[in-house]
Design a protein around this motif. Structure first.
Motif, PDB file in Angstrom:
ATOM      1  N   VAL A  87      34.920  56.166  45.106  1.00 53.47           N
ATOM      2  CA  VAL A  87      34.175  55.345  44.147  1.00 53.47           C
ATOM      3  C   VAL A  87      32.810  55.963  43.846  1.00 53.47           C
ATOM      4  O   VAL A  87      32.378  55.990  42.687  1.00 53.47           O
ATOM      5  N   ALA A  88      32.129  56.491  44.850  1.00 52.94           N
ATOM      6  CA  ALA A  88      30.829  57.141  44.612  1.00 52.94           C
ATOM      7  C   ALA A  88      30.995  58.312  43.648  1.00 52.94           C
ATOM      8  O   ALA A  88      30.213  58.462  42.690  1.00 52.94           O
ATOM      9  N   ASP A  89      32.022  59.116  43.856  1.00 58.24           N
ATOM     10  CA  ASP A  89      32.293  60.257  42.973  1.00 58.24           C
ATOM     11  C   ASP A  89      32.700  59.780  41.579  1.00 58.24           C
ATOM     12  O   ASP A  89      32.243  60.311  40.566  1.00 58.24           O
ATOM     13  N   PHE A  90      33.540  58.774  41.512  1.00 62.07           N
ATOM     14  CA  PHE A  90      33.993  58.215  40.235  1.00 62.07           C
ATOM     15  C   PHE A  90      32.798  57.711  39.427  1.00 62.07           C
ATOM     16  O   PHE A  90      32.662  58.005  38.235  1.00 62.07           O
ATOM     17  N   SER A 115      28.232  48.494  48.940  1.00 63.61           N
ATOM     18  CA  SER A 115      29.079  47.817  49.914  1.00 63.61           C
ATOM     19  C   SER A 115      30.554  48.118  49.672  1.00 63.61           C
ATOM     20  O   SER A 115      30.955  48.436  48.555  1.00 63.61           O
ATOM     21  N   VAL A 116      31.317  48.014  50.746  1.00 60.90           N
ATOM     22  CA  VAL A 116      32.775  48.154  50.704  1.00 60.90           C
ATOM     23  C   VAL A 116      33.351  46.991  51.492  1.00 60.90           C
ATOM     24  O   VAL A 116      32.972  46.772  52.644  1.00 60.90           O
ATOM     25  N   ARG A 117      34.244  46.230  50.857  1.00 62.48           N
ATOM     26  CA  ARG A 117      34.922  45.114  51.535  1.00 62.48           C
ATOM     27  C   ARG A 117      36.422  45.356  51.461  1.00 62.48           C
ATOM     28  O   ARG A 117      36.941  45.682  50.400  1.00 62.48           O
ATOM     29  N   GLU A 118      37.085  45.192  52.572  1.00 60.35           N
ATOM     30  CA  GLU A 118      38.532  45.397  52.635  1.00 60.35           C
ATOM     31  C   GLU A 118      39.237  44.051  52.572  1.00 60.35           C
ATOM     32  O   GLU A 118      38.839  43.095  53.226  1.00 60.35           O
ATOM     33  N   TYR A 119      40.289  43.989  51.747  1.00 61.31           N
ATOM     34  CA  TYR A 119      41.133  42.801  51.617  1.00 61.31           C
ATOM     35  C   TYR A 119      42.578  43.262  51.788  1.00 61.31           C
ATOM     36  O   TYR A 119      43.254  43.550  50.810  1.00 61.31           O
ATOM     37  N   GLY A 120      43.021  43.401  53.019  1.00 63.85           N
ATOM     38  CA  GLY A 120      44.370  43.902  53.289  1.00 63.85           C
ATOM     39  C   GLY A 120      44.458  45.364  52.884  1.00 63.85           C
ATOM     40  O   GLY A 120      43.761  46.205  53.430  1.00 63.85           O
ATOM     41  N   GLU A 121      45.292  45.648  51.879  1.00 68.90           N
ATOM     42  CA  GLU A 121      45.438  47.022  51.376  1.00 68.90           C
ATOM     43  C   GLU A 121      44.519  47.302  50.198  1.00 68.90           C
ATOM     44  O   GLU A 121      44.559  48.370  49.627  1.00 68.90           O
ATOM     45  N   GLU A 122      43.702  46.334  49.815  1.00 65.66           N
ATOM     46  CA  GLU A 122      42.823  46.479  48.655  1.00 65.66           C
ATOM     47  C   GLU A 122      41.365  46.494  49.087  1.00 65.66           C
ATOM     48  O   GLU A 122      41.023  46.002  50.156  1.00 65.66           O
ATOM     49  N   PHE A 123      40.509  47.051  48.211  1.00 65.89           N
ATOM     50  CA  PHE A 123      39.092  47.168  48.514  1.00 65.89           C
ATOM     51  C   PHE A 123      38.265  46.716  47.320  1.00 65.89           C
ATOM     52  O   PHE A 123      38.651  46.936  46.172  1.00 65.89           O
ATOM     53  N   ARG A 124      37.127  46.116  47.605  1.00 64.15           N
ATOM     54  CA  ARG A 124      36.130  45.753  46.604  1.00 64.15           C
ATOM     55  C   ARG A 124      34.895  46.575  46.938  1.00 64.15           C
ATOM     56  O   ARG A 124      34.363  46.486  48.038  1.00 64.15           O
ATOM     57  N   VAL A 125      34.460  47.411  45.991  1.00 64.64           N
ATOM     58  CA  VAL A 125      33.350  48.328  46.232  1.00 64.64           C
ATOM     59  C   VAL A 125      32.285  48.129  45.157  1.00 64.64           C
ATOM     60  O   VAL A 125      32.595  48.137  43.966  1.00 64.64           O
ATOM     61  N   VAL A 126      31.048  47.954  45.584  1.00 62.72           N
ATOM     62  CA  VAL A 126      29.933  47.845  44.638  1.00 62.72           C
ATOM     63  C   VAL A 126      29.175  49.167  44.673  1.00 62.72           C
ATOM     64  O   VAL A 126      28.686  49.588  45.723  1.00 62.72           O
ATOM     65  N   ALA A 127      29.103  49.816  43.514  1.00 66.40           N
ATOM     66  CA  ALA A 127      28.407  51.102  43.376  1.00 66.40           C
ATOM     67  C   ALA A 127      27.197  50.915  42.464  1.00 66.40           C
ATOM     68  O   ALA A 127      27.140  49.975  41.675  1.00 66.40           O
TER      69      ALA A 127
END
Length: 171
Positions: A87-90, A115-127
């Motif tokens: 995500v940082a690179d993106f 921040s990075v939050r994990e939800y099972g196999e998914e992630f929520r990332v704030v860049a």
């Protein structure tokens, strides 16, 4: 310290379950059901989302802006660290392409992950990214500042969604 959103939801679910149990108890003689049949435990309420809480993350695909930077390759194994780096690179490449205005452009940016939050196999990332760009040459140079902007990414096994700004967390 105020209670977290999850704690508040559990309290609401318990209160709702208690209210329903009270109504069921009042109707107990008419309906033939017992008050215990109508109650829901906190664990059941959280599992079945009795309050209509949606815990799924959005799915889809991001259109990458045209420009000299290519879309980064997505990691084969999604972990908190690999998603953070991706995500940082993106976001760095996204912002560069958004600000780039041809060969006479000089884009400078500083980006990171809040921040990075994990939800099972998914992630929520704030860049976030801050940048500035100079376009043109000589006396016709135009300077533009791109003050700190945030984007929230939702990364799943088969999806990548980018939303402008910080989205709220789901505790």
């Amino acid at each position: 310290m105020p209670p977290s959103r999850r704690t508040a939801l559990r309290l609401c679910a318990a209160a709702l379950a208690g209210s329903v149990a009270g109504c069921a108890g009042a109707l107990d003689g008419e309906s033939g059901t017992s008050a215990t049949d109508a109650t829901t435990t906190d664990a059941e309420a959280e599992t079945t989302h009795a309050l209509g809480v949606d815990t799924s993350l959005p799915e889809g695909s991001v259109e990458f802006p045209e420009g000299p930077k290519s879309r980064p390759e997505r990691p084969a194994d999604l972990t908190a660290e690999s998603v953070r780096e991706f995500v940082a690179d993106f976001e760095r490449r996204w912002v560069y392409n958004e600000l780039y205005r041809g060969e006479s452009s000089s884009v400078h940016r500083e980006c990171g992950v809040e921040s990075v939050r994990e939800y099972g196999e998914e992630f929520r990332v704030v860049a976030w990214c801050s940048a500035w760009v100079n376009s043109g040459a000589g006396e016709t140079t135009v300077h533009a500042d791109y003050f700190t902007q945030y984007a929230t990414y939702f990364v799943g096994p088969d999806s990548l969604v980018r939303r402008e700004g910080r989205s709220r967390t789901r505790d």
